[in-house]
Design an enzyme around this catalytic site. Structure first.
Site, short mmCIF file in Angstrom:
data_model
loop_
_atom_site.label_atom_id
_atom_site.label_comp_id
_atom_site.label_asym_id
_atom_site.label_seq_id
_atom_site.Cartn_x
_atom_site.Cartn_y
_atom_site.Cartn_z
N PHE A 251 -43.15 -18.13 -30.30
CA PHE A 251 -44.08 -17.21 -29.64
C PHE A 251 -45.38 -17.05 -30.44
CE2 PHE A 251 -39.99 -15.65 -27.71
CZ PHE A 251 -40.25 -16.19 -26.46
N LYS B 58 -48.06 -24.59 -27.85
CA LYS B 58 -47.80 -24.61 -29.30
C LYS B 58 -46.95 -25.79 -29.72
CE LYS B 58 -45.65 -20.96 -30.57
NZ LYS B 58 -44.26 -21.45 -30.58
N ALA C 73 -37.81 -15.96 -31.31
CA ALA C 73 -38.68 -15.16 -32.19
C ALA C 73 -38.88 -13.74 -31.70
CB ALA C 73 -40.03 -15.84 -32.35
N TRP D 104 -52.02 -33.30 -25.15
CA TRP D 104 -51.22 -33.34 -23.91
C TRP D 104 -51.61 -34.57 -23.08
CZ3 TRP D 104 -52.36 -33.11 -18.65
CH2 TRP D 104 -51.25 -32.85 -17.80
N PHE E 112 -58.54 -27.85 -21.44
CA PHE E 112 -58.25 -28.03 -20.02
C PHE E 112 -59.51 -28.55 -19.32
CE2 PHE E 112 -54.70 -25.51 -21.21
CZ PHE E 112 -53.74 -25.61 -20.21
N LYS F 158 -38.76 -20.90 -18.50
CA LYS F 158 -39.61 -21.77 -19.29
C LYS F 158 -39.45 -23.25 -18.96
CE LYS F 158 -40.95 -22.51 -24.12
NZ LYS F 158 -40.67 -22.13 -25.53
N THR G 209 -46.41 -28.53 -28.00
CA THR G 209 -47.19 -29.72 -27.68
C THR G 209 -48.16 -30.03 -28.81
OG1 THR G 209 -46.98 -29.27 -25.32
CG2 THR G 209 -48.75 -30.76 -25.99
N ARG H 182 -37.57 -26.28 -33.64
CA ARG H 182 -36.31 -25.68 -33.20
C ARG H 182 -35.71 -26.47 -32.04
NH1 ARG H 182 -37.91 -19.97 -31.38
NH2 ARG H 182 -39.71 -21.16 -30.66
#
Length: 556
Positions: free
Chosen positions: A301, A71, A273, A409, A381, A105, A73, A94
């Site tokens: 999230f 998200k 969140a 990405w 991907f 994470k 990214t 954030r």
């Protein structure tokens, strides 16, 4: 492929004054922290506050999985794509918390070639905002206990203290502690608790406050305890507001950095969140909207948590009107929701994809409840097959959503051009008629049940006896007409993280309810959500180090 930190450390950053120039900000309006970080002055807001707002784009996602959705990214890459297209754009995110950074994470500055830099500084101490919030929180705790020790003029019931200490680290042993042990001069013995700093009400207040005056008014309303008559005792009554505001004065100012492609990035505030309201600061978002034509922001999230709170809390309080939503998913994550084990996600499985896409379907429906047009994007991907991608594309178009593949990405802004074009097309062709989900004047239970039924898909809401008592008390005290901040696990639409996809006929349980009177919302905690997380068996901290020449490694 290079690691995120290797890519970030090779970035060709430009001086922050040159980043600011892209938005017409003069050097006089910058309070610089070295060459690549700055805070924006209060005077800048006064200069721009009457300008017309740019377009506000929210990036949200399906429920997170171990497969990763990307998200942040996507948010960064979309901002970079707008920049490549010659648009005057900014992103508003954030700040990362040290807890997940050293826990599961890792970093939270995007990934690959869609990152915010300087990555190490952003993920660690940055401009000190979280330290200021932690200090203000614990100053209030210290003044509360000192008041009790020094005679307790406010008649605080030590069995009804609700203010908790905090720290920006995952440390489970601090969840439940005893303080005041030792000599009589060491204080009054009582049970106490720690929460992570991003769950502190002061974090929420900082992110919702418009200015110093509003900040102080909100701080004064914080309920720290109840007295022997059951009435609230506030930070204002403890005379703590001025000192807390002094600690937070600079933290209230928005931060600005840049992406790998030098797109301006407003990174400020960081409530989680799942246990808080999950959005960056109102001040950062509003400032960005006055300076840029397109502002990309995100909520934490999945859309059931972050987006719902963005709409029902932040947008309601700050009078923001989002123009479009980007809903992020991956083929891998959808197959995981369809029952495929993590190790098998690279194998084509259309049956699992058809089953797991129900999670995406529910989030599409939820965004529509707020009357904001939606674009679905898949982070691509190498293992994704043409058949899988075609299936998701057709599914989204059948549900009235624009669809785009994202390769930010791997390719940075270039990989987000398709998504950016679909977002622009959506904004031009579909007008947003944003409205919150519920009326704040409904009862607390009615609001909780509206969120549970409409957003999660729950059949019923159950209340623990303590939660029911708390609701009755809060409504009698006049705190019933506020938004609801639902604290729920992020992995499932339900309050059971094991129920993937789109569970049906489930019930959720409200375990605890309390008011964040300064922030202006009631918090309802479901299931076993923890406000102080713990570290995993092998925390990310084990992989982080500094070389002999001072280069940080292992931060991902």
């Amino acid at each position: 492929m290079k690691s995120d930190i290797e890519i970030a450390q090779e970035a060709k950053m430009i001086h922050i004054r040159d980043v600011a120039k892209q938005l017409g900000i003069s050097e006089d309006d910058l309070e610089m922290y070295g060459k690549y970080k700055t805070k924006l002055t209060d005077e800048l807001w006064e200069e721009v506050k009457d300008r017309e707002d740019g377009k506000l784009i929210l990036v949200t996602a399906i429920n997170p999985t171990p497969a990763g959705e990307g998200k942040t990214t996507t948010s960064v890459g979309l901002g970079e794509a707008f920049g490549r297209m010659g648009k005057k754009a900014a992103i508003a995110l954030r700040e990362p918390s040290l807890g997940p950074c050293f826990g599961i994470k890792g970093g939270a500055a995007g990934g690959g070639y869609a990152q915010v830099v300087p990555m190490e500084e952003l993920n660690l101490h940055f401009t000190g905002d979280f330290h200021a919030i932690t200090s203000a929180n614990n100053l209030l705790a210290a003044m509360l206990d000192n008041h009790i020790k020094q005679g307790n003029a406010l008649q605080i019931d030590t069995n009804q203290i609700v203010w908790k200490r905090c720290m920006d680290m995952n440390d489970r042993v601090l969840r439940n502690i005893v303080v005041g042990l030792g000599r009589p001069v060491d204080g009054v013995v009582r049970e106490d608790h720690f929460i992570i700093s991003v769950a502190s009400e002061i974090m929420a207040i900082l992110c919702l406050a418009e200015n110093i005056k509003d900040l102080k008014e909100r701080l004064s309303k914080i309920i720290v305890a109840y007295n022997y008559e059951g009435m609230p005792v506030t930070a204002g009554q403890l005379n703590a507001v001025g000192a807390m505001a002094a600690l937070l004065k600079d933290a209230l100012k928005p931060n600005m950095v840049q992406t790998l492609e030098n797109t301006p990035a407003f990174v400020h505030g960081g409530p989680f969140a799942n246990i808080a309201h999950g959005c960056n600061s109102v001040r950062a978002t509003k400032t960005a909207l006055k300076l840029a034509d397109y502002v990309v922001t995100e909520a934490g999230f999945g859309a059931d948590l972050g987006a719902e709170k963005f709409f029902d809390i932040k947008c309601r309080m700050a009078d923001l009107k989002p123009d479009a939503v980007v809903l992020v998913a991956t083929v891998r994550a959808l197959k995981y929701n369809g029952g495929v084990a993590k190790d098998d996600l690279g194998t084509e499985n259309l049956d699992a994809l058809k089953k797991g896409i129900a999670n995406l379907e529910k989030h599409i429906e939820n965004v529509a409840k707020f009357n904001v047009p939606c674009v679905v994007t898949l982070n691509r991907f190498v293992t994704d097959t043409d058949a899988e991608l075609s299936f998701v594309k057709e599914f989204c178009e059948e549900h009235g959503c624009e669809f785009a593949l994202s390769e930010v990405w791997e390719k940075g802004g270039e990989g987000g051009i398709e998504l950016a074009n679909k977002v622009l097309k959506t904004i031009e062709e579909k007008e947003s008629h944003f409205a919150p989900l519920y009326d704040v004047n409904l009862s607390i239970c009615e609001k909780i049940e509206t969120i549970a039924r409409e957003i999660y898909g729950a059949a019923k809401v159950n209340y623990a006896p303590a939660a029911r008592q708390a609701i009755d008390r809060l409504e009698k005290l006049g705190y019933g007409n506020t938004p609801i901040c639902m604290a729920k696990n992020q992995y499932s639409l339900s309050d059971d993280p094991k129920k993937l996809g789109r569970p049906e006929h489930f019930e959720i349980t409200i375990r605890e309810v309390y008011v964040n009177a300064g922030a202006g919302f009631v918090v309802a905690i479901t299931g076993t959500v923890m406000t102080m997380p713990g570290l995993p068996l092998h925390p990310a901290a084990e992989r982080i180090d500094v070389t002999d020449d001072g280069v940080i490694v292992g931060l991902s």
